[in-house]
Write a protein that holds these residues in place. Sequence first.
Motif: not given
Length: 440
Positions: A433, A436, A440
């Motif tokens: 997580q 990611r 972003s």
Amino acid sequence: MFETYEEAVGWIRSRSKFGMKPGLERMQWLMEKLHHPEQKIRTVHVAGTNGKGSTVTFLRNILEQAGYTVGTFTSPYIEQFNERISINGTPVSDADLIRLTNEIRPLAEELEHTAFGAPTEFEVITAMSLVYFADIRPVDIVIYEVGLGGRLDSTNVITPLVSLITNIGHDHMNVLGHTIAEIAFEKAGIIKHGVPVATTAMLPDALAVIEEKAAKEKAPLFRAGKEFSFAEIGGDLTGEHFRFASPYGAYDCLSIAMMGRHQIYNAALAVMGAELLRHIHHFRIPQHALEKGLLLSKWIGRFEKLLDDPLVIIDGAHNPEGIDSLIETMDTHLRGKNIHMIFSALGDKDLDHMIPKLDHKTDEIIFTTFDFPRAIPAEMLYKISHHQNKSFSEDWKETVLAKIKEMKGSRDVLVITGSLYFISKVRKYILGQSERNGQS
């Protein structure tokens, strides 16, 4: 013939249906068929209730810094299956794992039709590791971590250069026994005739059993607080510092990056193991290698910081002694923090003693569960707790994510603990997580 990694690992894991079957008959049969790989390698054997993995890591790094190629066999894995069989910290390659599985599978199937019965998953992996280190990727020395107990553990087909026994406490009592003496009897089963053994076991009942077994086997015994000693100098944000002395010399200040006083015990046992290898078996281990090896050692899943903001720590405290060590480390390194905890465990643990200890040391405790055969439902864990601020959720991913998003204050810390299998899943999820979100 297996052609892919997934096929090979799938077959290995399928052996879990045969459960745990203590006894060395199946391993001895496999060793005979494999032309005794266990006799071709030099090894160190590590048993105990807690601290085995850390002790293996400390000793591996010491030997590696001294220039040796070091194999390790450990369990369970945290990041990937392959890491159970590693060389200098690098897990066995997928290609070699496939090769090993193809070699062991026909023998496992043949063994299944004998009076001994089918080999277990752990027996298969142990046999694979012995073939790997003896025939496929020979190394200078291999450190073997016991899977369960010692006396009847599949790793106990080796005759090591040195045996190491960490602390002994209450764990796997349904298999090993309900008293410290009974559990110690199983752990002391790794002691071999004439092979030096060092231990940091402190409980009198455990020590008495180890002393009796060592005397029977004429194995030189080195006990913490007697034949060797160590003392904490202090701990800070860089780790822990301690003194060490043995019949072979003394070190005024040794440092480790792993947090917790209990890690000093594990490091000291590794140092004693290195000293025995150096003075009895003539390994060349200079002081700088020992010092650097200790300092470089890290063991994922043991009071490991995963995130800084908010502060998230994972720790595989999966039995009462592990809980005690976690609490002591929190008292030292998380003083003044608001401690939020997420906990999950397996059904064969002493939860009636573990959970109340956590109740007294946390500001909030959330119980959850995960996909594993012996995992306890969250609500059952919740009912054992008497915490004023407790809750439960059967969805661990949702629970972890929600708690991390909720925490904002600099005084808040999330500690996720319990089963090592649970910690493995959580670690992979949080780091995934985090990556990611960073992209972003």
